[in-house]
Write a protein that holds these residues in place. Structure first.
Motif, PDB file in Angstrom:
ATOM      1  N   ASP A 144     -15.120 -19.814   4.441  1.00 13.94           N
ATOM      2  CA  ASP A 144     -15.172 -21.410   4.629  1.00 13.94           C
ATOM      3  C   ASP A 144     -14.402 -22.049   3.845  1.00 13.94           C
ATOM      4  N   SER A 145     -14.207 -21.756   2.554  1.00 16.19           N
ATOM      5  CA  SER A 145     -13.382 -22.768   1.319  1.00 16.19           C
ATOM      6  C   SER A 145     -12.016 -22.660   1.640  1.00 16.19           C
ATOM      7  N   VAL A 146     -11.443 -21.565   2.133  1.00 17.08           N
ATOM      8  CA  VAL A 146     -10.199 -21.414   2.340  1.00 17.08           C
ATOM      9  C   VAL A 146      -9.590 -21.690   3.918  1.00 17.08           C
ATOM     10  N   LYS A 147     -10.444 -21.815   4.881  1.00 21.63           N
ATOM     11  CA  LYS A 147     -10.145 -21.865   6.208  1.00 21.63           C
ATOM     12  C   LYS A 147      -9.433 -23.078   6.280  1.00 21.63           C
ATOM     13  N   GLY A 148      -8.350 -23.037   7.053  1.00 21.27           N
ATOM     14  CA  GLY A 148      -7.366 -23.924   7.452  1.00 21.27           C
ATOM     15  C   GLY A 148      -6.164 -24.022   6.235  1.00 21.27           C
ATOM     16  N   ARG A 149      -6.409 -23.380   5.067  1.00 22.12           N
ATOM     17  CA  ARG A 149      -5.582 -23.409   4.070  1.00 22.12           C
ATOM     18  C   ARG A 149      -4.629 -22.158   3.766  1.00 22.12           C
ATOM     19  N   PHE A 150      -5.552 -21.171   3.888  1.00 26.83           N
ATOM     20  CA  PHE A 150      -4.985 -19.642   3.732  1.00 26.83           C
ATOM     21  C   PHE A 150      -4.835 -18.932   5.215  1.00 26.83           C
ATOM     22  N   THR A 151      -3.654 -18.234   5.246  1.00 22.68           N
ATOM     23  CA  THR A 151      -3.371 -17.359   6.336  1.00 22.68           C
ATOM     24  C   THR A 151      -3.209 -15.946   5.766  1.00 22.68           C
ATOM     25  N   ILE A 152      -4.044 -14.981   6.373  1.00 18.98           N
ATOM     26  CA  ILE A 152      -3.741 -13.413   6.280  1.00 18.98           C
ATOM     27  C   ILE A 152      -3.064 -12.853   7.414  1.00 18.98           C
ATOM     28  N   SER A 153      -1.993 -12.119   6.699  1.00 24.99           N
ATOM     29  CA  SER A 153      -1.251 -11.300   7.967  1.00 24.99           C
ATOM     30  C   SER A 153      -0.965  -9.976   7.432  1.00 24.99           C
ATOM     31  N   ARG A 154      -0.683  -8.990   8.206  1.00 29.70           N
ATOM     32  CA  ARG A 154      -0.395  -7.850   8.154  1.00 29.70           C
ATOM     33  C   ARG A 154       0.949  -7.065   8.518  1.00 29.70           C
ATOM     34  N   ASP A 155       1.863  -6.027   8.131  1.00 32.14           N
ATOM     35  CA  ASP A 155       2.941  -5.710   8.675  1.00 32.14           C
ATOM     36  C   ASP A 155       2.578  -4.126   8.608  1.00 32.14           C
ATOM     37  N   ASN A 156       2.424  -3.570   9.492  1.00 33.85           N
ATOM     38  CA  ASN A 156       1.875  -1.944   9.401  1.00 33.85           C
ATOM     39  C   ASN A 156       3.233  -1.270   9.122  1.00 33.85           C
ATOM     40  N   ALA A 157       4.212  -1.731   9.712  1.00 30.92           N
ATOM     41  CA  ALA A 157       5.680  -0.876   9.650  1.00 30.92           C
ATOM     42  C   ALA A 157       5.868  -0.933   8.139  1.00 30.92           C
ATOM     43  N   LYS A 158       5.700  -1.873   7.340  1.00 31.41           N
ATOM     44  CA  LYS A 158       6.033  -1.963   6.120  1.00 31.41           C
ATOM     45  C   LYS A 158       4.722  -1.855   5.070  1.00 31.41           C
ATOM     46  N   ALA A 184       0.971  -1.097   0.035  1.00 31.78           N
ATOM     47  CA  ALA A 184       0.048  -0.132   0.080  1.00 31.78           C
ATOM     48  C   ALA A 184       0.819   1.305  -0.006  1.00 31.78           C
ATOM     49  N   SER A 185       0.231   2.301  -0.632  1.00 29.24           N
ATOM     50  CA  SER A 185       1.474   3.585  -0.749  1.00 29.24           C
ATOM     51  C   SER A 185       0.219   4.491  -1.050  1.00 29.24           C
ATOM     52  N   GLY A 186       1.022   5.815  -0.543  1.00 31.74           N
ATOM     53  CA  GLY A 186       0.009   6.873  -0.616  1.00 31.74           C
ATOM     54  C   GLY A 186       0.716   8.015   0.182  1.00 31.74           C
ATOM     55  N   ARG A 187       0.360   9.385  -0.059  1.00 29.44           N
ATOM     56  CA  ARG A 187       1.272  10.242   0.520  1.00 29.44           C
ATOM     57  C   ARG A 187       1.340   9.997   1.855  1.00 29.44           C
ATOM     58  N   THR A 188      -0.019   9.939   2.533  1.00 32.10           N
ATOM     59  CA  THR A 188       0.007   9.731   4.163  1.00 32.10           C
ATOM     60  C   THR A 188      -0.979   8.678   4.580  1.00 32.10           C
ATOM     61  N   PHE A 189      -0.847   7.713   3.629  1.00 31.76           N
ATOM     62  CA  PHE A 189      -1.774   6.340   3.887  1.00 31.76           C
ATOM     63  C   PHE A 189      -0.982   5.309   4.654  1.00 31.76           C
ATOM     64  N   SER A 190      -1.399   4.991   5.595  1.00 33.70           N
ATOM     65  CA  SER A 190      -1.020   3.910   6.462  1.00 33.70           C
ATOM     66  C   SER A 190      -2.026   2.916   6.614  1.00 33.70           C
ATOM     67  N   ILE A 191      -1.796   1.403   6.523  1.00 32.52           N
ATOM     68  CA  ILE A 191      -2.714   0.530   6.645  1.00 32.52           C
ATOM     69  C   ILE A 191      -3.199   0.210   7.988  1.00 32.52           C
ATOM     70  N   SER A 192      -2.381   0.707   9.141  1.00 32.37           N
ATOM     71  CA  SER A 192      -2.638   0.494  10.295  1.00 32.37           C
ATOM     72  C   SER A 192      -3.979   0.483  10.993  1.00 32.37           C
ATOM     73  N   SER A 193      -4.729   1.359  10.627  1.00 34.60           N
ATOM     74  CA  SER A 193      -6.113   1.829  11.011  1.00 34.60           C
ATOM     75  C   SER A 193      -7.013   1.201   9.980  1.00 34.60           C
ATOM     76  N   TYR A 194      -6.709   0.560   8.984  1.00 34.99           N
ATOM     77  CA  TYR A 194      -7.774  -0.025   8.095  1.00 34.99           C
ATOM     78  C   TYR A 194      -7.931  -1.442   8.135  1.00 34.99           C
ATOM     79  N   THR A 202       2.186  -3.555   4.455  1.00 30.53           N
ATOM     80  CA  THR A 202       1.896  -4.628   3.493  1.00 30.53           C
ATOM     81  C   THR A 202       0.927  -5.749   4.249  1.00 30.53           C
ATOM     82  N   VAL A 203       0.198  -6.131   3.404  1.00 31.39           N
ATOM     83  CA  VAL A 203      -0.760  -7.442   3.847  1.00 31.39           C
ATOM     84  C   VAL A 203      -0.403  -8.476   3.140  1.00 31.39           C
ATOM     85  N   SER A 204      -0.488  -9.834   3.688  1.00 35.48           N
ATOM     86  CA  SER A 204      -0.020 -11.034   2.702  1.00 35.48           C
ATOM     87  C   SER A 204      -1.078 -11.999   2.790  1.00 35.48           C
TER      88      SER A 204
END
Length: 123
Positions: free
Chosen positions: A63-77, A24-34, A79-81
């Protein structure tokens, strides 16, 4: 202007793994509160929810992805994965990253969207 850019898509055999990233990018954009989410759209199908993570770090999955997919976020970077394991041909789709201003509402609405990255799982 907020920009979300997905990467990491590709072709993989069934049972394999891929890791998608959203920068994510933007002049003052931070994903931390999103709230951040991943959605996908397969050919001739409607876009569907895959996974989300709210600003507190709580996660939610289809339900179709539970147990197989994992979402994570790195607010400092800023990014979300999405780690995708045990992939199936039915996971084939364009995957989209999204950001929602209401950080606690993992269900949306989502205000910003990326352009998508193709994931193809062969049998």
């Amino acid at each position: 202007q907020v920009q979300l850019v997905e990467s990491g898509g590709g072709l993989v055999q069934a049972g394999g793994s891929l890791r998608l990233s959203c920068a994510a990018s933007g002049r003052t954009f931070s994903i931390s509160s999103y709230a951040m989410g991943w959605f996908r759209q397969a050919p001739r199908k409607e876009r569907e929810f895959v996974a989300a993570i709210n600003w507190r770090g709580s996660t939610y999955y289809a339900d179709s992805v539970k147990g197989r997919f994992t979402i994570s976020r790195d607010n400092a970077k800023n990014t979300v994965s999405l780690q995708m394991n045990s992939l199936k041909p039915g996971d084939t789709a364009v995957y989209y990253c999204a950001a929602g201003v209401s950080g606690s509402r993992w269900y949306g609405p989502y205000d910003y969207w990326g352009q998508g990255t193709q994931v193809t799982v062969s049998s």
